[in-house]
Motif scaffolding. Structure first.
Motif, PDB file in Angstrom:
ATOM      1  N   LYS A  72       0.830  -1.201   0.000  1.00 13.00           N
ATOM      2  CA  LYS A  72       0.000   0.000   0.000  1.00 13.00           C
ATOM      3  C   LYS A  72       0.863   1.248   0.000  1.00 13.00           C
ATOM      4  O   LYS A  72       0.594   2.216  -0.718  1.00 13.00           O
ATOM      5  N   ASP A  73       1.927   1.223   0.822  1.00 12.47           N
ATOM      6  CA  ASP A  73       2.846   2.373   0.856  1.00 12.47           C
ATOM      7  C   ASP A  73       3.516   2.570  -0.494  1.00 12.47           C
ATOM      8  O   ASP A  73       3.686   3.706  -0.958  1.00 12.47           O
ATOM      9  N   GLU A  74       3.893   1.456  -1.136  1.00  9.25           N
ATOM     10  CA  GLU A  74       4.528   1.563  -2.452  1.00  9.25           C
ATOM     11  C   GLU A  74       3.541   2.132  -3.470  1.00  9.25           C
ATOM     12  O   GLU A  74       3.909   2.956  -4.318  1.00  9.25           O
ATOM     13  N   GLN A  75       2.276   1.695  -3.380  1.00  7.75           N
ATOM     14  CA  GLN A  75       1.274   2.211  -4.303  1.00  7.75           C
ATOM     15  C   GLN A  75       1.041   3.703  -4.083  1.00  7.75           C
ATOM     16  O   GLN A  75       0.921   4.464  -5.039  1.00  7.75           O
ATOM     17  N   ASN A  76       0.985   4.100  -2.793  1.00 12.30           N
ATOM     18  CA  ASN A  76       0.804   5.525  -2.503  1.00 12.30           C
ATOM     19  C   ASN A  76       1.981   6.338  -3.010  1.00 12.30           C
ATOM     20  O   ASN A  76       1.809   7.441  -3.538  1.00 12.30           O
TER      21      ASN A  76
ATOM     22  N   LYS B 285       1.707   6.613  -6.624  1.00 17.20           N
ATOM     23  CA  LYS B 285       0.654   7.568  -6.953  1.00 17.20           C
ATOM     24  C   LYS B 285       1.163   8.991  -6.815  1.00 17.20           C
ATOM     25  O   LYS B 285       0.907   9.850  -7.667  1.00 17.20           O
ATOM     26  N   LYS B 286       1.899   9.239  -5.719  1.00 20.66           N
ATOM     27  CA  LYS B 286       2.469  10.580  -5.525  1.00 20.66           C
ATOM     28  C   LYS B 286       3.457  10.915  -6.621  1.00 20.66           C
ATOM     29  O   LYS B 286       3.477  12.037  -7.132  1.00 20.66           O
TER      30      LYS B 286
ATOM     31  N   ASP C  77       4.672  13.823 -11.517  1.00 21.58           N
ATOM     32  CA  ASP C  77       5.037  13.839 -12.934  1.00 21.58           C
ATOM     33  C   ASP C  77       3.964  14.528 -13.761  1.00 21.58           C
ATOM     34  O   ASP C  77       4.257  15.289 -14.683  1.00 21.58           O
ATOM     35  N   ASN C  78       2.670  14.258 -13.408  1.00 18.56           N
ATOM     36  CA  ASN C  78       1.578  14.885 -14.146  1.00 18.56           C
ATOM     37  C   ASN C  78       1.594  16.393 -13.959  1.00 18.56           C
ATOM     38  O   ASN C  78       1.324  17.159 -14.886  1.00 18.56           O
ATOM     39  N   LYS C  79       1.892  16.832 -12.713  1.00 19.04           N
ATOM     40  CA  LYS C  79       1.961  18.274 -12.461  1.00 19.04           C
ATOM     41  C   LYS C  79       3.073  18.903 -13.281  1.00 19.04           C
ATOM     42  O   LYS C  79       2.912  19.983 -13.859  1.00 19.04           O
TER      43      LYS C  79
END
Length: 277
Positions: free
Chosen positions: A171-175, A178-179, A184-186
Motif C-alpha cells: 500500500k505504501d509503495e502504491q501511494n 501515486k504521488k 510527474d503529471n503536475k
C-alpha cells in the motif's frame, strides 16, 4: 557314503552349537556392560556409563538395552540430538512391544524438549499402539497436542502479521507511486502550460500588437539615443532651431516691407468697384 553324511552333519551341528555359544557369550558380556553402565549412571557418572553402554553395543550391536540406556544417558546430560538418534535405533531393533513402547515414549519426551510438539504427538501415539494401557504416555500425549495447537495458532498469527506487513508495504509503495505519478503529471501540465503560454505569446507577436509595442518601445529607445547624441547648444549660442525661426521671421518682415512699398506706389490710382455703397 553314509559315514560321510554323518560326519558332515556332525560338523554342522558342532559349528551351529559353537556359533550359538558365541552369541550367548556376547549377549552375556553385553548385559554385564549394560548393568555396569546402569550402576555408573545411578552414581551420576555419565561419562563412564556412556563408555560401558558403548562396550555393550560393541559386543552385541542389536542390544536394545545398551542402545536404549545409552540414549537415556545422553538425555540426562542434555544431549538431545544424540539421545534421539539412540532411541530411534532402539525402536528399530526392538523385538517386543514393550521395548518399542519405551523407545517411542522417550522419543516423544526428547521431541518435547526440542519444542517439536507436532512430531512428539506422533511418537506418543506410536508408544500407545504398543501399550495402550500406559497412562503416563497418554498424559504426555495430551500435553503434546495442546502444545502443537498453540504452536499452530502462533504460526497462523505470525503469518497474518507477515501478510499484513506485506499488504501495508504494498500500500505504501502504491501511494508512493501515486504521488510520483501526480508529481510527474503536475510537471507535465506545467510544461504544457508554459508551452501553451509561449505559443500564445508567439501568436500575439504574429498578430502584431505585442510585437509592435515591443518594436515601438525599441524605436523610442533608438530616438532617445539619437536625441541624446545630438549636440546640445552651448551657453551664448543659438540652436539650429532658433536660427531657423529667426530666418523665417526675417523673411516674413522683409515680405511685409516689400508689400508696403508696392502699396505706396499705387496709392494715387482709384479703383472702381462694381457697386456703390
Amino acid at each position: 557314503m553314509k559315514h560321510i553324511s554323518i560326519f558332515i552333519l556332525t560338523l554342522f551341528t558342532a559349528f551351529s552349537f559353537a556359533q550359538e555359544k558365541e552369541q550367548l557369550m556376547a549377549l552375556k558380556k553385553a548385559n554385564n556392560y549394560v548393568y555396569e553402565g546402569n550402576t555408573l549412571a545411578n552414581e551420576d557418572d555419565f561419562v563412564s556409563a556412556e563408555m560401558a553402554y558403548r562396550k555393550a553395543i560393541s559386543e552385541q550391536p542389536t542390544s536394545v538395552a545398551g542402545i536404549y540406556n545409552l540414549g537415556n544417558s545422553y538425555y540426562k546430560k542434555g544431549n538431545y540430538e544424540e539421545a534421539l538418534f539412540r532411541h530411534q535405533q532402539a525402536a528399530e531393533n526392538a523385538a517386543s512391544k514393550a521395548e518399542k513402547h519405551k523407545a517411542f515414549h522417550n522419543i516423544g519426551n526428547i521431541l518435547m524438549q526440542n519444542k517439536k510438539c507436532k512430531e512428539a504427538v506422533e511418537a506418543y501415539k506410536s508408544a500407545l499402539r504398543n501399550n495402550p494401557a500406559d497412562d503416563e504416555t497418554r498424559y504426555n500425549l495430551g500435553l503434546a497436542k495442546e502444545c502443537a495447537e498453540q504452536q499452530k495458532d502462533q504460526q497462523d498469527e505470525n503469518k497474518d502479521d507477515e501478510n499484513k506487513d506485506n499488504k501495508d508495504e504494498n500500500k505504501d509503495e502504491q501511494n508512493q507511486d501515486k504521488k510520483d505519478n501526480e508529481g510527474d503529471n503536475k510537471e507535465d501540465n506545467k510544461d504544457e502550460g508554459d508551452k501553451d503560454k509561449k505559443e500564445g505569446d508567439d501568436k500575439k507577436d504574429d498578430e502584431g500588437k505585442p510585437k509592435d509595442e515591443k518594436e515601438d518601445k525599441g524605436k523610442g529607445d533608438d530616438d532617445k539615443k539619437k536625441e541624446q547624441q545630438k549636440p546640445k547648444p552651448q551657453p551664448g549660442q543659438l540652436s539650429p532651431q532658433q536660427i531657423k525661426s529667426l530666418l523665417e521671421a526675417m523673411n516674413n518682415q522683409e515680405k511685409k516691407v516689400q508689400e508696403k512699398m508696392n502699396a505706396e506706389k499705387q496709392k494715387g490710382i482709384k479703383i472702381k468697384t462694381e457697386k456703390d455703397w
